[in-house]
Design an enzyme around this catalytic site. Structure first.
Site, PDB file in Angstrom:
ATOM      1  N   LYS A  76       3.944   0.776   3.536  1.00  0.00           N
ATOM      2  CA  LYS A  76       3.531   0.445   2.172  1.00  0.00           C
ATOM      3  C   LYS A  76       2.028   0.604   1.969  1.00  0.00           C
ATOM      4  O   LYS A  76       1.384  -0.173   1.266  1.00  0.00           O
ATOM      5  CB  LYS A  76       3.984  -0.970   1.780  1.00  0.00           C
ATOM      6  CG  LYS A  76       5.448  -1.259   2.063  1.00  0.00           C
ATOM      7  CD  LYS A  76       6.376  -0.139   1.636  1.00  0.00           C
ATOM      8  CE  LYS A  76       6.330   0.134   0.134  1.00  0.00           C
ATOM      9  NZ  LYS A  76       7.131   1.344  -0.240  1.00  0.00           N
ATOM     10  N   GLY A  78       0.820   3.875   1.180  1.00  0.00           N
ATOM     11  CA  GLY A  78       0.676   5.188   0.577  1.00  0.00           C
ATOM     12  C   GLY A  78       1.352   6.278   1.375  1.00  0.00           C
ATOM     13  O   GLY A  78       1.128   7.469   1.118  1.00  0.00           O
ATOM     14  N   THR A  80       4.482   7.422   1.453  1.00  0.00           N
ATOM     15  CA  THR A  80       5.377   8.328   0.713  1.00  0.00           C
ATOM     16  C   THR A  80       4.575   9.406  -0.005  1.00  0.00           C
ATOM     17  O   THR A  80       4.925  10.595   0.046  1.00  0.00           O
ATOM     18  CB  THR A  80       6.218   7.527  -0.304  1.00  0.00           C
ATOM     19  OG1 THR A  80       6.943   6.499   0.389  1.00  0.00           O
ATOM     20  CG2 THR A  80       7.196   8.433  -1.030  1.00  0.00           C
ATOM     21  N   TRP A  81       3.521   9.005  -0.665  1.00  0.00           N
ATOM     22  CA  TRP A  81       2.685   9.960  -1.397  1.00  0.00           C
ATOM     23  C   TRP A  81       2.022  10.939  -0.436  1.00  0.00           C
ATOM     24  O   TRP A  81       2.005  12.159  -0.678  1.00  0.00           O
ATOM     25  CB  TRP A  81       1.636   9.209  -2.214  1.00  0.00           C
ATOM     26  CG  TRP A  81       0.876  10.053  -3.189  1.00  0.00           C
ATOM     27  CD1 TRP A  81       1.302  11.206  -3.788  1.00  0.00           C
ATOM     28  CD2 TRP A  81      -0.439   9.814  -3.681  1.00  0.00           C
ATOM     29  NE1 TRP A  81       0.334  11.701  -4.630  1.00  0.00           N
ATOM     30  CE2 TRP A  81      -0.746  10.857  -4.583  1.00  0.00           C
ATOM     31  CE3 TRP A  81      -1.380   8.815  -3.464  1.00  0.00           C
ATOM     32  CZ2 TRP A  81      -1.967  10.929  -5.256  1.00  0.00           C
ATOM     33  CZ3 TRP A  81      -2.592   8.879  -4.133  1.00  0.00           C
ATOM     34  CH2 TRP A  81      -2.880   9.923  -5.020  1.00  0.00           C
ATOM     35  N   HIS A 141       4.704   4.779  12.313  1.00  0.00           N
ATOM     36  CA  HIS A 141       4.035   3.524  11.947  1.00  0.00           C
ATOM     37  C   HIS A 141       3.453   2.852  13.184  1.00  0.00           C
ATOM     38  O   HIS A 141       2.992   1.710  13.113  1.00  0.00           O
ATOM     39  CB  HIS A 141       5.022   2.570  11.265  1.00  0.00           C
ATOM     40  CG  HIS A 141       5.418   2.992   9.874  1.00  0.00           C
ATOM     41  ND1 HIS A 141       4.501   3.373   8.920  1.00  0.00           N
ATOM     42  CD2 HIS A 141       6.640   3.076   9.277  1.00  0.00           C
ATOM     43  CE1 HIS A 141       5.131   3.676   7.798  1.00  0.00           C
ATOM     44  NE2 HIS A 141       6.422   3.502   7.991  1.00  0.00           N
ATOM     45  N   ARG A 164      -4.642   1.213   3.086  1.00  0.00           N
ATOM     46  CA  ARG A 164      -4.666   0.714   1.720  1.00  0.00           C
ATOM     47  C   ARG A 164      -5.305  -0.661   1.691  1.00  0.00           C
ATOM     48  O   ARG A 164      -5.262  -1.397   2.682  1.00  0.00           O
ATOM     49  CB  ARG A 164      -3.228   0.627   1.184  1.00  0.00           C
ATOM     50  CG  ARG A 164      -3.119   0.303  -0.299  1.00  0.00           C
ATOM     51  CD  ARG A 164      -1.656   0.300  -0.725  1.00  0.00           C
ATOM     52  NE  ARG A 164      -1.517   0.201  -2.176  1.00  0.00           N
ATOM     53  CZ  ARG A 164      -0.360   0.187  -2.816  1.00  0.00           C
ATOM     54  NH1 ARG A 164       0.775   0.283  -2.129  1.00  0.00           N
ATOM     55  NH2 ARG A 164      -0.313   0.095  -4.140  1.00  0.00           N
ATOM     56  N   TYR A 226      -6.155   5.102   0.478  1.00  0.00           N
ATOM     57  CA  TYR A 226      -5.263   5.282  -0.667  1.00  0.00           C
ATOM     58  C   TYR A 226      -6.043   5.248  -1.980  1.00  0.00           C
ATOM     59  O   TYR A 226      -5.809   6.063  -2.877  1.00  0.00           O
ATOM     60  CB  TYR A 226      -4.202   4.185  -0.643  1.00  0.00           C
ATOM     61  CG  TYR A 226      -3.190   4.267  -1.763  1.00  0.00           C
ATOM     62  CD1 TYR A 226      -2.186   5.233  -1.743  1.00  0.00           C
ATOM     63  CD2 TYR A 226      -3.220   3.372  -2.829  1.00  0.00           C
ATOM     64  CE1 TYR A 226      -1.243   5.303  -2.759  1.00  0.00           C
ATOM     65  CE2 TYR A 226      -2.282   3.441  -3.852  1.00  0.00           C
ATOM     66  CZ  TYR A 226      -1.299   4.409  -3.807  1.00  0.00           C
ATOM     67  OH  TYR A 226      -0.371   4.477  -4.815  1.00  0.00           O
ATOM     68  N   ARG A 292       7.190   2.307  -6.754  1.00  0.00           N
ATOM     69  CA  ARG A 292       7.023   1.199  -7.699  1.00  0.00           C
ATOM     70  C   ARG A 292       5.887   1.580  -8.636  1.00  0.00           C
ATOM     71  O   ARG A 292       5.974   2.564  -9.347  1.00  0.00           O
ATOM     72  CB  ARG A 292       6.773  -0.123  -6.961  1.00  0.00           C
ATOM     73  CG  ARG A 292       7.054  -1.369  -7.837  1.00  0.00           C
ATOM     74  CD  ARG A 292       6.894  -2.648  -7.017  1.00  0.00           C
ATOM     75  NE  ARG A 292       5.521  -2.910  -6.661  1.00  0.00           N
ATOM     76  CZ  ARG A 292       4.656  -3.570  -7.432  1.00  0.00           C
ATOM     77  NH1 ARG A 292       5.041  -4.044  -8.602  1.00  0.00           N
ATOM     78  NH2 ARG A 292       3.413  -3.762  -7.038  1.00  0.00           N
ATOM     79  N   GLY A 294       2.390   1.936  -7.591  1.00  0.00           N
ATOM     80  CA  GLY A 294       1.429   2.794  -6.920  1.00  0.00           C
ATOM     81  C   GLY A 294       0.010   2.615  -7.405  1.00  0.00           C
ATOM     82  O   GLY A 294      -0.828   3.500  -7.254  1.00  0.00           O
TER      83      GLY A 294
END
Length: 327
Positions: A76, A78, A80-81, A141, A164, A226, A292, A294
């Site tokens: 969580k 960033g 995915t982006w 991760h 992030r 991020y 969600r 972002g």
């Protein structure tokens, strides 16, 4: 039939993977009786219990190839982006970002294009990684401290790390956990993060490890934030392309390829694709869970001032003297 890109190499190609479950230890009642979310303390880090055997196997047997790129992150932050941007950038010779309806990111979730090493090995699919053409684009991760030396000390394998702002990371993680377990309280998750016992915790060690590695060897480890990517996505895509050895040519710049990649991979575009909309598909995590808001600064809508001060103080203490801050 595989197609070569402009450098003559093949890949990356999208990779679809699955997960598997194994017994683990619940985290202070936070994850209850759902074994998919149990955790274990392993080699100084907190990891999903299902991944412990996989991590041990990765440490013993994973052998990168020259040109491999590994995306690393705390969940969580960033991921995915970054997976979407990295895939679109590295695969642009085979999959031009302006190709209508044909690009893999228009029909697959970014996590189906860029496989996670822990999940791949835990599913018993590690042999499939050898079938992937080079250059391979993978993710993890894991803390830098528990990466196999074949990755962490290999000049031919590059790591792209994204971090992030911790308060936003906590909020995003809570919303993600609630998709599978709605009664997870924000205060319980916040406490686990502060104690360093959340998944991929302690988070400060995770960030610090990759930060130090990027300072010691900037040619092998690219450290991204991020929030910086939100402010200047095109500039960071160019930085990413240079780092992986695929800089944009003058002709590509003139044709607007960078802007095409940014548009293709924008969170608004990705989350509105049919493949990433809510569905009843049976899998560990539904595709829509990964999208969600972002946004930066959403923590103010969930965290009390005392909570924010506490987490900021922890970050300041743990990262003191490193040159890294989130202020």
């Amino acid at each position: 039939m595989a197609t070569t890109n402009k450098t003559g190499a093949i890949g990356p190609v999208p990779f679809m993977n699955d997960g598997s479950a194994a017994l683990g230890v619940p985290l202070a009642g936070l994850t209850g009786d759902d074994p998919k979310l149990w955790v274990r303390f392993y080699q100084g880090t907190w990891v999903l219990a299902t991944f412990v055997p996989a991590i041990a196997s990765i440490q013993q047997s994973f052998r990168p190839r020259g040109g491999d790129v590994v995306i690393a992150s705390i969940p969580k932050s960033g991921t995915t982006w970054l997976k979407a941007l990295a895939f679109a950038t590295m695969a642009r010779g085979v999959y031009p970002p302006d190709t209508a309806a044909e690009h893999p990111l228009l029909r697959l979730n970014p996590h189906q294009c860029v496989t996670n090493l822990e999940r791949l090995y835990s599913a018993g699919q590690e042999s499939m990684i050898e079938a992937l053409p080079s250059p391979r684009l993978l993710s993890t991760h894991m803390h830098h401290s528990i990466l196999p030396s074949s990755i962490s000390k290999n000049p031919d394998c590059k790591i792209v790390y994204i971090c992030r702002e911790p308060k936003d990371m906590v909020v995003s993680l809570w919303h993600f956990c609630r998709r599978g377990k709605p009664d997870v309280s924000f205060s319980d998750l916040f406490e686990a993060v502060c104690q360093g016992t959340s998944v991929s915790g302690p988070f400060w060690d995770h960030v610090h490890g990759y930060w130090n590695a990027s300072k010691a060897n900037p040619e092998a480890v690219l450290f991204l934030r991020y929030e910086d990517m939100l402010r200047d996505p095109a500039g960071n895509v160019r930085k990413l392309a240079r780092f992986v050895g695929q800089p944009f040519s003058p002709a590509e710049e003139e044709a607007g390829v960078v802007a095409q990649i940014v548009r293709l991979c924008s969170l608004d575009n990705l989350k509105n694709l049919e493949v990433n909309k809510p569905s009843s598909a049976s899998q560990p995590f539904a595709n829509d869970w990964f999208f969600r808001k972002g946004e930066a600064g959403d923590w103010v809508n969930h965290m009390t001032p005392d909570m924010a001060r506490r987490l900021d103080a922890i970050v300041e203490e743990k990262l003191s003297g490193s040159g890294l801050s989130f202020a």
